[in-house]
Write a protein that holds these residues in place. Structure first.
Motif, PDB file in Angstrom:
ATOM      1  N   HIS A 274      -6.966  12.845   0.139  1.00 55.56           N
ATOM      2  CA  HIS A 274      -5.615  12.197   0.617  1.00 55.56           C
ATOM      3  C   HIS A 274      -4.630  12.153  -0.550  1.00 55.56           C
ATOM      4  CE1 HIS A 274      -3.418   9.116   3.148  1.00 55.56           C
ATOM      5  NE2 HIS A 274      -2.832   8.984   2.096  1.00 55.56           N
ATOM      6  N   LEU A 275      -3.562  12.739  -0.233  1.00 50.13           N
ATOM      7  CA  LEU A 275      -2.554  12.596  -1.488  1.00 50.13           C
ATOM      8  C   LEU A 275      -1.432  11.786  -1.025  1.00 50.13           C
ATOM      9  CD1 LEU A 275      -1.575  13.778  -4.119  1.00 50.13           C
ATOM     10  CD2 LEU A 275      -0.384  15.674  -2.811  1.00 50.13           C
ATOM     11  N   GLU A 276      -1.294  10.682  -1.863  1.00 53.21           N
ATOM     12  CA  GLU A 276      -0.409   9.621  -1.555  1.00 53.21           C
ATOM     13  C   GLU A 276       0.771   9.715  -2.777  1.00 53.21           C
ATOM     14  OE1 GLU A 276      -0.750   7.969   1.211  1.00 53.21           O
ATOM     15  OE2 GLU A 276       0.882   6.235   1.162  1.00 53.21           O
ATOM     16  N   LEU A 277       2.068   9.591  -2.328  1.00 50.35           N
ATOM     17  CA  LEU A 277       3.036   9.727  -3.315  1.00 50.35           C
ATOM     18  C   LEU A 277       3.758   8.428  -3.474  1.00 50.35           C
ATOM     19  CD1 LEU A 277       4.903  13.014  -1.989  1.00 50.35           C
ATOM     20  CD2 LEU A 277       2.706  12.633  -3.637  1.00 50.35           C
ATOM     21  N   SER A 278       4.149   8.231  -4.920  1.00 49.74           N
ATOM     22  CA  SER A 278       4.873   7.049  -5.080  1.00 49.74           C
ATOM     23  C   SER A 278       5.981   7.033  -6.147  1.00 49.74           C
ATOM     24  CB  SER A 278       3.699   6.008  -5.873  1.00 49.74           C
ATOM     25  OG  SER A 278       4.255   4.609  -5.972  1.00 49.74           O
ATOM     26  N   ASN A 294       0.253  13.120   2.450  1.00 50.40           N
ATOM     27  CA  ASN A 294      -0.318  12.175   3.488  1.00 50.40           C
ATOM     28  C   ASN A 294       0.517  10.982   3.423  1.00 50.40           C
ATOM     29  OD1 ASN A 294      -2.960  13.889   2.347  1.00 50.40           O
ATOM     30  ND2 ASN A 294      -2.277  14.176   4.325  1.00 50.40           N
ATOM     31  N   GLY A 295       1.444  10.768   2.681  1.00 50.40           N
ATOM     32  CA  GLY A 295       2.147   9.397   2.700  1.00 50.40           C
ATOM     33  C   GLY A 295       2.972   9.087   1.633  1.00 50.40           C
ATOM     34  N   TRP A 296       3.956   8.409   1.680  1.00 52.88           N
ATOM     35  CA  TRP A 296       5.040   8.281   0.597  1.00 52.88           C
ATOM     36  C   TRP A 296       5.395   6.949   0.542  1.00 52.88           C
ATOM     37  CZ3 TRP A 296       4.609  12.101   4.313  1.00 52.88           C
ATOM     38  CH2 TRP A 296       5.120  11.725   5.648  1.00 52.88           C
ATOM     39  N   ARG A 297       5.331   6.222  -0.557  1.00 54.76           N
ATOM     40  CA  ARG A 297       6.051   5.018  -0.805  1.00 54.76           C
ATOM     41  C   ARG A 297       7.721   5.013  -0.397  1.00 54.76           C
ATOM     42  NH1 ARG A 297       3.873   2.054  -4.764  1.00 54.76           N
ATOM     43  NH2 ARG A 297       5.919   1.070  -4.808  1.00 54.76           N
ATOM     44  N   ILE A 298       7.927   4.237   0.535  1.00 55.76           N
ATOM     45  CA  ILE A 298       9.483   4.167   0.735  1.00 55.76           C
ATOM     46  C   ILE A 298      10.067   3.461  -0.086  1.00 55.76           C
ATOM     47  CG2 ILE A 298       9.047   4.541   3.411  1.00 55.76           C
ATOM     48  CD1 ILE A 298       9.954   1.687   3.712  1.00 55.76           C
ATOM     49  N   GLU A 299       9.830   2.367  -0.938  1.00 56.46           N
ATOM     50  CA  GLU A 299      10.514   1.898  -1.768  1.00 56.46           C
ATOM     51  C   GLU A 299       9.673   1.328  -2.865  1.00 56.46           C
ATOM     52  OE1 GLU A 299      13.094   0.444  -3.223  1.00 56.46           O
ATOM     53  OE2 GLU A 299      14.488   1.304  -1.845  1.00 56.46           O
ATOM     54  N   GLY A 333      -0.840  12.455   9.762  1.00 55.83           N
ATOM     55  CA  GLY A 333      -0.771  13.517   8.591  1.00 55.83           C
ATOM     56  C   GLY A 333       0.031  12.781   7.441  1.00 55.83           C
ATOM     57  N   GLY A 334       1.059  12.007   7.696  1.00 50.42           N
ATOM     58  CA  GLY A 334       1.771  11.294   6.862  1.00 50.42           C
ATOM     59  C   GLY A 334       2.337  10.226   7.219  1.00 50.42           C
ATOM     60  N   TRP A 335       2.505   9.278   6.440  1.00 52.65           N
ATOM     61  CA  TRP A 335       3.160   8.088   6.909  1.00 52.65           C
ATOM     62  C   TRP A 335       3.938   7.029   5.917  1.00 52.65           C
ATOM     63  CZ3 TRP A 335       1.857   7.237  11.686  1.00 52.65           C
ATOM     64  CH2 TRP A 335       0.926   8.216  12.445  1.00 52.65           C
ATOM     65  N   ASN A 336       4.641   6.437   6.296  1.00 49.56           N
ATOM     66  CA  ASN A 336       5.664   5.545   5.569  1.00 49.56           C
ATOM     67  C   ASN A 336       4.904   4.440   4.726  1.00 49.56           C
ATOM     68  OD1 ASN A 336       7.793   7.127   6.530  1.00 49.56           O
ATOM     69  ND2 ASN A 336       8.191   5.785   8.357  1.00 49.56           N
ATOM     70  N   ASP A 337       4.714   4.577   3.527  1.00 49.89           N
ATOM     71  CA  ASP A 337       3.787   3.610   2.711  1.00 49.89           C
ATOM     72  C   ASP A 337       4.934   2.386   2.282  1.00 49.89           C
ATOM     73  OD1 ASP A 337       2.240   2.376   1.258  1.00 49.89           O
ATOM     74  OD2 ASP A 337       1.512   4.032   0.098  1.00 49.89           O
ATOM     75  N   LEU A 338       4.679   1.261   2.889  1.00 48.40           N
ATOM     76  CA  LEU A 338       5.360   0.265   2.446  1.00 48.40           C
ATOM     77  C   LEU A 338       4.886  -0.745   1.363  1.00 48.40           C
ATOM     78  CD1 LEU A 338       6.564   0.699   5.212  1.00 48.40           C
ATOM     79  CD2 LEU A 338       6.810  -1.533   5.695  1.00 48.40           C
ATOM     80  N   ASP A 339       3.573  -0.016   0.723  1.00 46.35           N
ATOM     81  CA  ASP A 339       2.874  -0.701  -0.232  1.00 46.35           C
ATOM     82  C   ASP A 339       1.863  -1.682   0.070  1.00 46.35           C
ATOM     83  OD1 ASP A 339       2.165  -0.694  -2.967  1.00 46.35           O
ATOM     84  OD2 ASP A 339       3.906  -1.589  -3.909  1.00 46.35           O
TER      85      ASP A 339
END
Lengths: 619, 805
Positions: A274-278, A294-299, A333-339
């Motif tokens: 799983h690849l998560e971006l920050s 697969n996900g990205w920190r929105i803030e 497959g990819g989600w908004n990551d609120l932390d």
């Protein structure tokens, strides 16, 4: 992680660092505003990609639903007594990770929490000095991880859990080694070949040299790191400091190629990772993040870098403002990551019970990954009840779209989404500092009459409510309901903003809009401009729930009033870009016969573009 | 116009009807009031329930769907009071909080050492401040707000009752809070429907660092202490239940497994309204007395205590009934705070809300002004020990506005606190004036060197002390209010009682007036009497002679004095002297520059155009020298109207209320109404307007809003003034009825100057029926539209007029 990962920074008071970051943000926002082209037809949208690579991941199981688990960073970042006895971020050790692994397995795994994620610092000593192998790859600090990273992953796997690890984007400066460090499994490639000759830096801390993917050696370097993680048995990678984002913009900080390279490299290992971006990823690149990750920190970080894990004001409560822009970006497959979701221990979290429930509620309705940063060995009973409420977890994990605010957003907010079974998930929030009642009008969801209400947090059926539900919420509190309509669809009459009979004043003008009904909207509502619907007719006096379709690439306020009213002036949440229409509902008194409804930007304001309004045919 | 006389003695005015009802309920002390905090005879208990049916009670109920925050009690706490003790209740299910104020718990003292500028110190230790008595909390930890549904909280204005109810796990929990005058205590009653129970803690804490002690044998907790000024005070609480366990635990009272719980709290001070005794009653031990009171009350069931309270409260409230029209079904669905917000959002009239705002003011007066000190800037409702301007009595508008409503709105008896206050202060006011007013450092001293009678400072406390600056014309304004009460009641004994106040003020002005020569518009010069150096409240030059404010008030004072001497048959010779002075008084002219009635003896505007005070219009309201009829020269009327117009429509709540009253006097119904509406604007972030609990909020800037109670009384006074204008011998019905209320409506129990009470109904803007009842008046002329009728009645008689206009 946003804060001081590098030797120059630890030791600086966390607070001062945060202020610096805030100051930069303010500057950026100011600059951004100056460049804003108001409204209609402005700003081209990020082009939606037709590639669905990570959606394909979802079918193979990765991020089919938002991931759940634990992360080390919240405790690493906190000055809560006893957490980091050997210096900043020193919480991260094999012993602590294994302890949390065991606690996760015994307490939360059965509810779906299965990732144990090691965050920044696994290759740093307690003075935050990094270690690298002979190929310029991060190597575990022997004090923190005396048995190496594979042994940790093995233990995690032995508990039926998945292992996560972390890297900053780019070639870390310390790994460069005068450009002479060879790249693993890449004959002829050295670190000099993978970066730009001017050693331009990248990432949120400028702690790495930017990789130059025009040289195939760069991909090889990423391949070598990916293979290392695959060999160790890791299932998850958080790639941090990624731009555009991480408070950076401009070519040097565009890491889309890095993320693509990681996507390729992971695929090449044959191991699902799983690849998560920050962090604070640029929403204009949402299609890129969706394509390759697969996900990205929105803030920014949820952590406060203070003596608790988080605080309400910094920055938990910002998420109500941040999240709506991203509502259309998430999916399998990819989600908004609120932390991190740090709600497990009131004293350590630094939040009231009401705040903890609201935090969990917002994360769930946004389908954010649910990873807690709490000390799982010290969850309090209320924290356990929040983290293990199966109905709430289901809201996060089910197939409904991400919820949006259905009202303009003031201190009291109503969010909701329609579920596949025809019911609605509805959340009430009170972000004010005093208890307040909050009302969800069924009309805002398009139905009327009776509906049955299930209270998810209190696990109770509250019975049947006609046309609306009002409940009291404590300061910073929330309620979460499943509403089953039993009545009828609400009959409404639509009035298009672009209709000829409307009155436009100031700069207001009609513009094309593919996403809008009738293909048009009214925009340029700024600096004292107004749009007035002139002949809104109803049969009876009363207060009506009027649904407004609008387009707004950022949260914008507008005063809405009927006839001679003073109206309300609240923010319409962002629709994410200037080519997506969303709706919110407002309450307005209308009299039998003809009425006017006016949208007024205010003399110094910038209002959303208006597509149309839907007015119920009966009160 | 048909006139139908009613001779029946059964048709007596509401006020007297109330007396009869109260007597029937056996509440002997209802009107006599409690002189400060003192032992009271055991109340007689009503044998039948005086409670209204739920449907009847609904008409006068405000309601909310959220409790108050402990941090925002002034905006969100619900007020209760027994005329001396006031409290704000949070109604939070898990933590009921009462912030309790005793109207007499004042720091400070006589404050008779002037500053070097000849003015008064104005601090919390010298002048003093009203302060909180206690905080009472009832913690019920299991009733967390996040776990309740159907929360509802109401304020029953007619029965003086705060209630809250909510559901947890299918059990409906309910609590009631009321402040009983007969039992001199505040009662909290918790019960439930189902199988629920209460477990928690009752805690009583002082707010000045006192230590609470508890007695397990006595089942009470209490504290007592004294201020540096020697004032002793104390409070006590007890609790009991029909089931479960109630026991003293440490300094608190704990309860567990209780199906119901009753908590009784009381307290007070040894303040005495007696200057000779230096405002103390040394025989009172407040802590002990508080214990006695709560334990006496605890000998009765909560239901008995409630019935005793309602039998006392309800008849007072019911002396006035008002209906301004019907609100829409969708308005009625909203709770009070939503309704206030919708009223502003939509700018659609909500006549029931507007009527409720008036009744809320009456509720506050009944709760805050019976038998003890009168209400100042906040009445007995504080949320801390540092109320702005000490929570004091401002004599340049505040205490007067508070009581404009009393007689107009069927609460004549609530005016007594004002009268009693002035009478009790008079010896000290006289002493301080005669010793200090002519001090050479006082810029406002009499340049004649003469001194007589009494006056006050801008701020006054309950110890005879003044604060801030001298306020020479303050005496005349207090007397204006005192005399007007006589006009409403025609109570000769009352007039005799306040006569020393009137005469002392007259004597003060006899000594103070100075002579000057003015040139009339015609060019003729004449010698006139003017007030010595003064400050027109609270703006412009500090030393202006002949300010309109003082000239009008003295003109009014001298006129009232003559009437008083005639009625009482006193001082015939002296009143001739005063009449002579009155004839020579300068009265204001219209500025040729601004077109406004002059505020100073100057054609120039020396102050702020939109200043909050309407001091130069005091002859328009509360005076009625300036009237929109042939008695007032057109240029004066126009000048007054122009000045009022210039002052604007958007000010602080109390200033809007005064503006509304003036516009009502000018028969401009829509402006008068708009100012009422402006005061109903929801206060957000401290802005001017109404808080969630309908307390009027004054914007102090930087997001800080403070409670100033006058608008809660002045606005209702304006609503009445729009419906009935009266002066002795003259009653006008619906002089300024706005379109929003014109369709149909009624009001009964309105006080009429000249000694009457009016009940009127209207339809389509026209009076359909009017009943006038004499409470002492003999004759008057009733005007409605173009019709007029002379009415002659004996006290107790009524007449009903129909087909008016």
């Amino acid at each position: 992680m946003r804060s001081p990962s590098y030797p120059a920074l630890p030791g600086a008071p966390a607070g001062s660092v945060r202020r610096t970051i805030r100051a930069l943000l303010v500057l950026a926002v100011t600059a951004g505003l100056a460049a804003v082209v108001p409204a209609a037809g402005a700003a081209a949208p990020a082009k939606a990609s037709t590639t669905t690579t990570t959606a394909a991941d979802a079918t193979s199981g990765i991020a089919a639903t938002p991931y759940m688990g634990w992360s080390s960073w919240s405790m690493q970042s906190s000055s809560y007594p006893g957490l980091n006895p050997n210096g900043n971020y020193s919480y991260l050790t094999e012993a602590n990770v294994l302890k949390q692994t065991d606690a996760l397995a015994s307490k939360l795994k059965q509810y779906g929490y299965d990732y144990v994620n090691i965050d920044a610092g696994w290759w740093m000593d307690n003075n935050w000095k990094p270690g690298y192998d002979q190929y310029g790859r991060q190597t575990p600090d022997p004090v923190r991880f005396p048995n190496g990273m594979k042994s940790v992953a093995d233990h995690i796997h032995s508990k039926g859990l998945k292992a996560g690890i972390y890297l900053p984007v780019g070639l870390e400066k310390g790994a460069y080694g005068d450009g002479k460090v060879p790249i693993w499994n890449a004959p002829g490639c050295t670190t000099a070949d993978i970066v730009y000759s001017d050693l331009r830096t990248t990432n949120g801390w400028d702690s790495s040299y930017k990789l130059d993917f025009s040289n195939p050696c760069a991909q090889k370097y990423i391949d070598s790191q990916a293979q290392m993680f695959a060999d160790w048995g890791y299932d998850f990678l958080k790639l941090d400091g990624v731009g555009p984002g991480s408070f950076k913009s401009g070519d040097n900080y565009n890491n889309v190629a890095d993320v693509a390279a990681w996507h390729t490299a992971i695929a090449a290992t044959g191991r699902p990772i799983h690849l998560e971006l920050s962090w604070s990823l640029d929403i204009n690149h949402a299609a890129d993040w969706k394509q390759y990750s697969n996900g990205w920190r929105i803030e920014t970080d949820v952590e406060c870098y203070c003596n608790t894990l988080v605080t309400w004001e910094n920055s938990v409560n910002d998420r109500w403002n941040d999240a709506p822009a991203w509502s259309n970006k998430a999916g399998p497959g990819g989600w908004n990551d609120l932390d991190a979701i740090d709600v497990g221990n009131g004293a350590m979290d630094g939040l009231t019970k009401a705040e903890r429930q609201s935090y969990m509620t917002l994360w769930a309705i946004n389908k954010s990954p649910l990873f807690t940063g709490d000390d799982l060995t010290q969850l309090d009973s209320y924290g356990v009840s929040l983290l293990t409420n199966k109905e709430v977890i289901a809201v996060d994990q089910n197939t409904s779209p991400v919820a949006r605010p259905v009202t303009p957003v003031g201190d009291q907010q109503v969010w909701g989404t329609k579920n596949s079974d025809g019911s609605y998930t509805v959340a009430l929030f009170n972000l004010g500092d005093s208890p307040a009642s909050v009302t969800a009008n069924w009309a805002a969801f398009g139905f009327t009459g009776n509906a049955s209400v299930r209270d998810l947090w209190n696990k109770a059926n509250l019975g049947t409510y006609k046309n609306k539900i009002t409940e009291v919420l404590p300061a910073h509190g929330s309620r979460l309901f499943t509403i089953n309509p039993g009545g009828k669809t609400l009959a409404t009459t639509s009035y298009e903003a672009e209709a000829a009979g409307n009155t436009l004043t100031g700069n207001a003008s009609v513009a094309g809009c593919d996403a809008c009904s009738g293909g048009k909207k009214v925009g340029n509502l700024y600096s004292g401009s107004t749009l007035r619907f002139n002949d809104v007719t109803v049969k009876k006096d009363g207060i009506y729930t009027v649904k407004v379709a609008y387009v707004s690439g950022d949260p914008r306020s507008v005063t809405v009033y009927s006839n001679s009213g003073n109206g309300t002036s609240l923010k319409f949440p962002s629709t994410g870009d200037w080519s997506t229409a969303e709706t919110v509902s407002v309450q307005l008194a209308l009299k039998a016969g003809s009425n006017t409804i006016t949208f007024d930007s205010g003399s110094n304001g910038y209002a959303p573009d208006i597509d149309k309004i839907d007015v119920p045919q009966s009160v | 116009m048909d006139i139908q006389h009613t001779e029946s003695r059964d048709n007596r005015p509401n006020r007297r009807g109330f007396l009869a009802l109260a007597a029937a309920a056996g509440v002997g002390t209802a009107l006599g009031g409690l002189p400060a905090f003192t032992a009271s005879a055991a109340p007689l208990r009503p044998t039948d329930s005086p409670l209204l049916s739920a449907a009847d009670a609904a008409k006068n109920q405000l309601w909310w769907q959220a409790p108050g925050s402990s941090n925002s009690m002034i905006e969100q706490g619900l007020p209760v009071g027994n005329g001396r003790l006031g409290a704000l209740a949070s109604n939070d299910p898990s933590s009921e909080l009462l912030m309790i104020t005793d109207a007499t718990l004042w720091t400070g003292g006589l404050n008779d050492t002037l500053q070097s500028d000849g003015q008064f110190p104005y601090g919390r230790s010298d002048f003093g401040s009203l302060t909180l008595l206690a905080k009472l909390t009832v913690d019920i930890p299991d009733h967390d707000l996040s776990s309740v549904s159907n929360y509802r909280r109401s304020l029953d204005l007619a029965q003086g009752l705060v209630s809250a109810s909510y559901v947890i796990s299918g059990v409906t929990y309910r609590r009631q809070v009321f402040a009983s005058l007969p039992d001199d205590a505040i009662v909290l009653y918790f019960d439930q429907q189902g199988s629920g129970t209460y477990t928690g803690t009752v805690s009583l804490a002082g707010t000045h660092g006192e230590s609470t002690t508890a007695s397990s044998a006595g089942r009470y907790a209490s504290f007592g202490a004294s201020f540096a000024n020697g004032l002793k005070y104390g409070a006590a609480v007890t609790a009991y239940s029909s089931s479960g366990k109630v026991a003293v635990s440490g300094t608190s009272i704990s309860f567990s497994g209780c199906k119901d719980l009753t908590v009784v709290v009381s307290g007070g001070t040894n303040y005495a309204p007696d200057a000779a005794a230096k405002f103390r009653d040394p025989s009172v031990d407040p802590e002990r007395l508080a214990r006695t009171k709560v334990l006496n009350a605890a000998g009765h069931s909560a239901s008995t205590l409630l019935h005793t309270h309602v039998a006392d409260f309800r008849p007072v409230f019911e002396q006035l009934d008002i209906d301004l029209g019907t609100s829409s079904a969708t308005q009625r669905e909203l709770d009070t705070w939503e309704r206030v917000q919708a009223r502003y959002r939509d700018n659609v009239p909500d006549p029931e809300l507007e009527a409720a705002y008036l009744q809320f003011g009456r509720y506050l007066m009944i709760s805050g002004s019976r038998g003890s000190l009168p209400m100042g800037l906040q009445g007995p409702w504080l949320d801390g020990n540092d109320p702005d301007w000490m929570g004091d009595y401002h004599t340049d508008i505040n205490i007067q506005m508070n009581y404009w409503m009393a007689d107009r709105a069927g609460l004549s008896d609530c005016f007594d606190a004002f009268t009693d206050y002035c009478l009790a202060q008079l010896p000290a006011w006289t002493d301080v004036t005669q010793r200090l007013f002519n001090d050479s450092t006082n810029r406002y001293r009499n340049s004649s060197g003469k001194i007589a009678g009494w006056t006050v400072a801008i701020s006054t406390n309950p110890y005879g002390g003044g604060g801030w600056w001298w306020h020479p014309a303050g005496n005349a304004w207090l007397c204006q209010s005192l005399f007007e009460h006589y006009e409403y009641t025609q109570d000769r004994a009352y007039l005799n009682k306040v006569y020393p106040l009137l005469k002392g003020a007259v004597e003060f002005w006899e000594a103070r007036l100075i002579t000057t020569t003015v040139t009339d518009a015609s060019g003729a010069s004449r010698e006139v009497l003017i007030a010595d150096s003064d400050w027109s409240p609270e703006q412009g030059p500090l030393d202006a002679k002949g300010i309109t404010y003082a000239q009008e008030l003295v003109w009014n004072l001298f006129g009232n004095y003559r009437t008083a001497t005639e009625v009482l048959g006193k001082d015939a010779g002296y009143t001739k002297t005063i009449d002579g002075l009155r004839e020579r008084l300068y009265l204001p002219v219209v500025s040729p520059t601004t077109g406004w009635l002059e505020e100073w003896m100057s054609p120039d505007n020396l102050g702020e155009t939109t200043h909050r005070h309407l001091s130069p219009l005091i002859g328009l309201f509360p005076g009625d020298r300036i009237r929109p009829d042939d008695s007032t020269p057109k240029d004066i009327l126009d000048g007054a109207t122009a000045l009022l117009t210039a002052r604007g429509m958007n000010s602080y709540g109390w200033a809007n209320a005064w503006r509304s009253l003036c516009w009502a006097r000018l028969k401009n119904a829509e402006k008068a109404y708009q100012l009422v509406v402006n005061n109903l604007k929801p206060s957000v972030g401290g802005s001017n307007g109404s808080a969630a609990n309908l307390f009027d909020i004054m914007d102090m800037g930087q997001g800080r809003g403070i409670f100033q109670i006058e608008a809660n009384f002045g606005t209702p006074a304006a609503i009445i003034e729009m419906l009935v204008y009266s002066r002795p011998g003259h009653v006008e019905l619906l002089p300024a009825l706005p379109a929003a209320w014109a369709a149909s409506g009624s009001v009964s129990g309105v006080g009429v100057r000249g000694g009457f009470v009016a009940d009127i109904s209207w339809k389509n803007g026209k009076v359909t029926s009017a009943k006038l009842t004499s409470v002492g008046g003999r004759s008057t002329t009733v005007l409605a539209g173009s019709a007029s009728a002379k009415v002659s009645l004996q006290p107790g008689q009524s007449v009903t007029l129909r087909n008016l206009g």
